[in-house]
Design an enzyme around this catalytic site. Structure first.
Site, short mmCIF file in Angstrom:
data_model
loop_
_atom_site.label_atom_id
_atom_site.label_comp_id
_atom_site.label_asym_id
_atom_site.label_seq_id
_atom_site.Cartn_x
_atom_site.Cartn_y
_atom_site.Cartn_z
CB SER A 193 2.72 1.02 2.89
OG SER A 193 2.49 -0.29 3.38
CG HIS A 221 3.62 3.54 -0.32
ND1 HIS A 221 2.40 4.07 0.03
CD2 HIS A 221 3.45 2.19 -0.36
CE1 HIS A 221 1.53 3.10 0.20
NE2 HIS A 221 2.13 1.95 -0.03
CE LYS A 252 -0.51 2.53 -2.57
NZ LYS A 252 -1.09 1.22 -2.92
#
Length: 407
Positions: A193, A221, A252
């Site tokens: 990240s 991610h 996310k």
């Protein structure tokens, strides 16, 4: 004579250097990068910050699902039908129809037999790491692993072995040095990240399997963005059949909050009885799991969004590099683009100049980054228009020249 009790130690004294550093920074007149308030959020890519309309380039809203009409409608319907919360854990009164539907959506998305929803992505890692490996077992993890992975290791009793970031050779070496007894769990992340770099999962999974280890891949991610079905880097690398557990989050690409673990392991369901961060916390509100399930189902058919997100990432990466900025990755590897800067002063001033121009990015500094590393992290969204990406590049150019970060 009565002895006086010595004064109690100030438990905050260990933070004094950080407090002094922060105050010195604020005394220069800059805004606090870690105290930004969104006065109003207009869309996945726009918000009002301190009265000014600002482009959002510092969120993890990769697929722009937060304002999707179907997602919002599902949340409103669940709120009306099931109320605001469950007031209980999943193993007591906290499993509603929506929680099971959300797990069914995850199983369909990942093509797995099992799915377990946690209240946050942090708790998913906390639960899996602390429960799966015991005191005679080994967890082998990348040195740059997320805090939730490290905290899960600390909560458990397994032996912890770190290997150099993204080094297949060091992973192989560390695994080869372990004793023959005890189980071993290799923990990897698809996308890291802070810098947005991706793991060489094909090679790492092969090494882990050679040494008889089980494998966890955190796709927080990578979900939504990588692979033909948006499952993550492990799908893109073609190692789905060899990965034992995939951990992810709803905060996310899914656009809400929550976490999960999916797996095909035949004994997986016992984790619901022994995983403390699952058993001893309240379950997600019905409206949240309803939005998550709807979003996950829509992400199964989001090929056009993924393609546009890649286009945005490649364009911004090239634009910033051409301006002279130091980018952490040589190519656009993910939706995260990290702009490296020499010190905290320049980083904060560049961050503030960008905010004044009209774009919000994340500032990161140690200990969130390795010692001596300061950066501005840009996180792109599939809903950023081509025009917005052009404006972002122009604002970086103006802010960079004003602060002396570029010529």
């Amino acid at each position: 004579m009565r002895e006086e009790t010595p004064p109690a130690a100030d438990l905050f004294s260990k933070f004094d250097p950080l407090i002094a550093e922060r105050q010195a920074l604020l005394d220069t007149g800059v805004r606090d990068p870690f105290a930004i308030v969104m006065d109003k959020v207009l869309s996945p890519t726009l918000a009002v910050i301190q009265g000014k309309e600002t482009i959002l380039l510092g969120t993890y809203n990769y697929m722009g699902m937060t304002f999707d009409p179907d997602v919002i409608a599902a949340g409103k319907k669940a709120l009306d039908e099931f109320g605001s919360g469950t007031t209980g854990s999943r193993v007591l009164n906290g499993t509603y129809q929506g929680h099971k539907e959300c797990e069914e959506a995850l199983k369909a998305f990942y093509g797995t037999k099992h799915a377990m929803v946690f209240s946050t992505g942090y708790q998913a890692n906390l639960g899996l790491m602390s429960t799966l490996a015991g005191k005679d077992d080994y967890i082998i993890l990348d040195a740059d692993s997320h805090a939730s992975i490290y905290d899960g290791c600390a909560l458990g009793s397994a032996n912890i072995v770190r290997f150099r970031h993204n080094s297949v050779e060091d992973l192989d070496k560390r695994l080869g040095r372990l004793p023959a007894t005890g189980g071993r769990l290799v923990v990897l992340e698809g996308v890291y990240s802070m810098l947005g770099d991706i793991a060489p999962l094909k090679e790492m999974v092969a090494v882990a399997k050679k040494h008889g280890a089980m494998i966890v891949v955190d796709e927080a991610h990578g979900m939504g963005f990588f692979g033909p079905n948006g499952r993550g880097v492990f799908e893109e690398a073609g190692v789905e059949a060899d990965v034992d557990f995939v951990v992810g989050t709803f905060s996310k690409s899914v656009g809400t909050v929550g976490g999960f673990v999916v797996s095909n392991h035949p004994k997986f369901e016992v984790l619901r009885l022994v995983c403390r961060p699952y058993v001893f916390t309240a379950s997600l509100p019905p409206s949240v799991v309803a939005t998550a399930a709807t979003s996950i189902r829509k992400l199964m058919h989001a090929g056009a969004k993924r393609a546009h997100l890649w286009e945005n990432s490649k364009r911004l990466h090239k634009g910033l590099r051409d301006l002279g900025f130091n980018i952490a990755t040589p190519e656009a590897e993910s939706a995260i683009i990290a702009v490296l800067l020499p010190d905290q002063d320049k980083t904060v001033r560049m961050w503030q100049a960008l905010l004044e121009q009209g774009v919000y990015v994340n500032m990161a500094r140690p200990p969130a980054t390795p010692a001596g590393m300061y950066l501005l992290r840009c996180s792109l969204c599939a809903e950023h228009s081509s025009e917005q990406v052009g404006h972002i590049i122009d604002m970086f150019a103006a802010a960079g020249r004003a602060t002396g970060c570029i010529a």
